[in-house]
Design an enzyme around this catalytic site. Sequence first.
Site, mmCIF file in Angstrom:
data_model
loop_
_atom_site.group_PDB
_atom_site.id
_atom_site.type_symbol
_atom_site.label_atom_id
_atom_site.label_comp_id
_atom_site.label_asym_id
_atom_site.label_seq_id
_atom_site.Cartn_x
_atom_site.Cartn_y
_atom_site.Cartn_z
ATOM 1 N N ILE A 7 6.033 -4.456 47.678
ATOM 2 C CA ILE A 7 4.781 -4.373 48.716
ATOM 3 C C ILE A 7 4.314 -5.835 49.103
ATOM 4 C CG2 ILE A 7 2.628 -3.377 49.735
ATOM 5 C CD1 ILE A 7 4.905 -1.277 49.179
ATOM 6 N N LYS A 36 6.303 6.471 34.480
ATOM 7 C CA LYS A 36 6.182 6.083 35.826
ATOM 8 C C LYS A 36 7.084 6.994 36.950
ATOM 9 C CE LYS A 36 4.160 1.869 34.879
ATOM 10 N NZ LYS A 36 3.922 0.369 35.134
ATOM 11 N N ARG A 67 -6.878 7.018 30.653
ATOM 12 C CA ARG A 67 -7.465 6.659 29.679
ATOM 13 C C ARG A 67 -8.723 5.801 30.196
ATOM 14 N NH1 ARG A 67 -6.428 1.222 30.467
ATOM 15 N NH2 ARG A 67 -4.188 0.733 30.962
ATOM 16 N N GLU A 125 11.430 -0.533 42.751
ATOM 17 C CA GLU A 125 10.348 0.026 43.898
ATOM 18 C C GLU A 125 10.265 -1.347 45.046
ATOM 19 O OE1 GLU A 125 6.572 2.034 41.643
ATOM 20 O OE2 GLU A 125 6.290 0.031 42.499
ATOM 21 N N LYS A 126 10.082 -0.761 46.159
ATOM 22 C CA LYS A 126 9.877 -1.965 47.121
ATOM 23 C C LYS A 126 8.998 -2.762 46.732
ATOM 24 C CE LYS A 126 10.657 -2.637 51.908
ATOM 25 N NZ LYS A 126 11.767 -3.440 51.641
ATOM 26 N N GLU A 136 0.605 4.252 39.764
ATOM 27 C CA GLU A 136 0.889 4.887 38.403
ATOM 28 C C GLU A 136 -0.602 5.480 38.055
ATOM 29 O OE1 GLU A 136 1.013 2.611 34.652
ATOM 30 O OE2 GLU A 136 -0.445 1.061 35.330
ATOM 31 N N HIS A 141 -4.274 -4.555 44.921
ATOM 32 C CA HIS A 141 -4.486 -3.301 43.711
ATOM 33 C C HIS A 141 -5.879 -2.696 44.060
ATOM 34 C CE1 HIS A 141 -3.903 -1.710 39.682
ATOM 35 N NE2 HIS A 141 -4.815 -1.612 40.039
HETATM 36 P P1 ADP Z 1 -6.270 -1.753 32.631
HETATM 37 O O1 ADP Z 1 -5.083 -1.066 33.038
HETATM 38 O O2 ADP Z 1 -7.441 -0.860 31.937
HETATM 39 O O3 ADP Z 1 -6.733 -2.595 33.717
HETATM 40 P P2 ADP Z 1 -4.738 -3.555 31.286
HETATM 41 O O4 ADP Z 1 -3.465 -3.205 32.102
HETATM 42 O O5 ADP Z 1 -5.098 -4.851 31.285
HETATM 43 O O6 ADP Z 1 -5.878 -2.603 31.488
HETATM 44 O O7 ADP Z 1 -4.159 -3.177 29.756
HETATM 45 C C1 ADP Z 1 -5.348 -2.674 28.920
HETATM 46 C C2 ADP Z 1 -5.313 -3.344 27.527
HETATM 47 O O8 ADP Z 1 -4.363 -2.812 26.926
HETATM 48 C C3 ADP Z 1 -4.773 -4.898 27.675
HETATM 49 O O9 ADP Z 1 -5.714 -5.528 26.821
HETATM 50 C C4 ADP Z 1 -3.319 -4.825 27.448
HETATM 51 O O10 ADP Z 1 -2.970 -5.704 26.209
HETATM 52 C C5 ADP Z 1 -3.157 -3.507 26.397
HETATM 53 N N1 ADP Z 1 -2.117 -2.875 26.924
HETATM 54 C C6 ADP Z 1 -1.870 -2.017 28.114
HETATM 55 N N2 ADP Z 1 -0.580 -1.380 28.047
HETATM 56 C C7 ADP Z 1 -0.219 -2.023 26.919
HETATM 57 C C8 ADP Z 1 1.238 -1.524 26.353
HETATM 58 N N3 ADP Z 1 1.938 -0.835 26.836
HETATM 59 N N4 ADP Z 1 1.701 -2.259 25.283
HETATM 60 C C9 ADP Z 1 0.772 -3.308 24.632
HETATM 61 N N5 ADP Z 1 -0.492 -3.412 25.008
HETATM 62 C C10 ADP Z 1 -0.858 -2.902 26.209
HETATM 63 P P1 ADP Z 2 1.429 -1.824 34.559
HETATM 64 O O1 ADP Z 2 1.556 -0.466 34.234
HETATM 65 O O2 ADP Z 2 1.926 -2.658 33.885
HETATM 66 O O3 ADP Z 2 -0.268 -1.788 34.808
HETATM 67 P P2 ADP Z 2 1.751 -1.349 37.226
HETATM 68 O O4 ADP Z 2 2.880 -0.382 37.949
HETATM 69 O O5 ADP Z 2 0.298 -0.922 37.388
HETATM 70 O O6 ADP Z 2 2.080 -1.512 35.922
HETATM 71 O O7 ADP Z 2 1.574 -2.611 38.217
HETATM 72 C C1 ADP Z 2 1.052 -3.824 37.790
HETATM 73 C C2 ADP Z 2 0.818 -4.945 38.895
HETATM 74 O O8 ADP Z 2 1.987 -5.525 39.416
HETATM 75 C C3 ADP Z 2 0.006 -4.253 40.080
HETATM 76 O O9 ADP Z 2 -1.219 -4.372 40.035
HETATM 77 C C4 ADP Z 2 0.729 -5.210 41.161
HETATM 78 O O10 ADP Z 2 -0.056 -6.603 41.249
HETATM 79 C C5 ADP Z 2 2.013 -5.553 40.668
HETATM 80 N N1 ADP Z 2 3.011 -4.701 41.308
HETATM 81 C C6 ADP Z 2 3.518 -3.342 40.832
HETATM 82 N N2 ADP Z 2 4.352 -2.921 41.608
HETATM 83 C C7 ADP Z 2 4.316 -3.499 42.729
HETATM 84 C C8 ADP Z 2 5.136 -3.312 44.011
HETATM 85 N N3 ADP Z 2 5.800 -2.352 44.267
HETATM 86 N N4 ADP Z 2 4.936 -4.229 44.939
HETATM 87 C C9 ADP Z 2 4.162 -5.452 44.795
HETATM 88 N N5 ADP Z 2 3.375 -5.641 43.596
HETATM 89 C C10 ADP Z 2 3.641 -4.733 42.651
HETATM 90 MG MG MG Z 3 -1.088 -0.537 36.168
#
Ligand code: ADP
Ligand code: ADP
Ligand code: MG
Length: 449
Positions: A206, A119, A295, A203-204, A291, A211
């Site tokens: 928000i 990230k 995939r 990260e701040k 991010e 999303h």
């Molecule tokens: P998407 O970003 O496609 O909406 P999710 O964030 O819910 O989906 O993650 C997709 C699937 O992959 C979930 O079912 C979660 O369990 C799995 N997953 C995602 N990232 C990881 C990770 N880093 N380690 C283990 N499982 C993960």
């Molecule tokens: P992941 O890799 O687990 O999907 P993300 O960075 O995409 O992580 O964040 C997952 C969720 O967490 C976001 O969809 C949002 O709901 C919350 N989130 C992440 N970062 C922030 C932020 N800086 N401020 C508010 N909510 C956040």
């Molecule tokens: Mg995400």
Amino acid sequence: MSVLFKRVLIANRGEIARRIIKTCHRLGIETVAVYSEADAAMPFVKEATTAVCVGPAQAKKSYLEVENIIQAAKETNSDAIHPGYGFLSENAAFVRRCEEEGITFIGPTAKAIELMGSKLEARSQMEQAGVPVVPGSDGRLNSVEEAVELAEEIGYPLMLKASAGGGGIGMKLVENADELTKAFDSTKQSAETFFGDGSLFLEKWINEPRHIEVQIAADEHGNVIHLFERECSVQRRNQKVVEESPSPYLDEELRKKLLETAVRGVQHIGYTNVGTMEFIFDGEKNFYFLEMNTRLQVEHPVTEEITGLDLVELQLQLAAGEKLPFEQSNINKDGHAIECRLYAEDPKTYFPSPGTIKRLVLPEKARLDFGIEEGTKVSPFYDPMIGKVIVYGEDRSQAIEKMKEALGQLEVEGITTNRPLLYDIMENADFKKGEYTTKFLDEFQKQRK
Ligand code: ADP
Ligand code: ADP
Ligand code: MG
């Protein structure tokens, strides 16, 4: 026989394995399922052309065991591997192994995965591309003292995040220096355990967060297009539960700005295949890059419903080196689609509820991307998501009505599911108005109790 590939191995399980099999078979491509000992009786194993057991129930020893998967691909003469989502889908070392063996990885290059899998690296790439990122720290935090100092500069509340994080794991909201100090070591520890990389950044947080993400597709000939956005603000533990497209939050002007920004970011990194640029919106129409997911996404069906495209087919074409089969101006969206993720879990506590599905009654008028059938044993070893209900309507309110009807008809006996919660969300006044943020589900749960 298809001109794309002869035989595709699917390095995944459950609903997404079935989803990929469907498209492959429609295109005349043979499929190889790999499965763990716990999954031998799952529908995806039966539906694939052939199947290979790759190890015991623990994902680490089966679905995540790179050499076992590569071995299965070689044994079955598979010419390509589709990784689905989760598991090895964003593992650059795995992609390199595929390259070494002359097996096509259906996804981006190892380099692109490396770039966007971190990230921190992704933030810096996007800044270079002129894509706004969430205000925060630029490099990894070397100590808790450094974190506290930086936090004062940026201002609380803050999200402490693992650079390698995913699936909502490895992030913690902190309101003050005390909470940050307390969270630092445990977040680092969990990042190391889950992702093998303890790098953290700030990260701040928000406010009024929504999303909203953009589906993109890119070929090896320099063409990048978007396939519109998905709204994914209904979340539990920072993980999506309900998704829809288009987003009820965006007007045409804001949508255009978002989509253009996403395409620009993807062009900058020379990305190929399909991917998703995730953004977070504040309540004032500002948006920031969160991010990139390199995939196929869980919620890709809502995009398929409004564009009429098959994203798995597109992935296969792009991985085979073909040009994007259409230009941006040929992509239109029509109507409204909603997806609900059906989890084998308690709808209040979100505790997983494994067990045997004794009875299953499926709705008639919905797209069902399910990994299970009557009699399937839902294993405690994997993600509790057992399927997705997807509906399409001419407009948002019609889609909501169809989802209510589908969820009303769905019956799953033998395990606990979140079906009642999903149904209640469809009846919620704020959801119906499209006025919700990522705080919605937590607040809604308090009212429900
Ligand atoms: P998407 O970003 O496609 O909406 P999710 O964030 O819910 O989906 O993650 C997709 C699937 O992959 C979930 O079912 C979660 O369990 C799995 N997953 C995602 N990232 C990881 C990770 N880093 N380690 C283990 N499982 C993960
Ligand atoms: P992941 O890799 O687990 O999907 P993300 O960075 O995409 O992580 O964040 C997952 C969720 O967490 C976001 O969809 C949002 O709901 C919350 N989130 C992440 N970062 C922030 C932020 N800086 N401020 C508010 N909510 C956040
Ligand atoms: Mg995400």
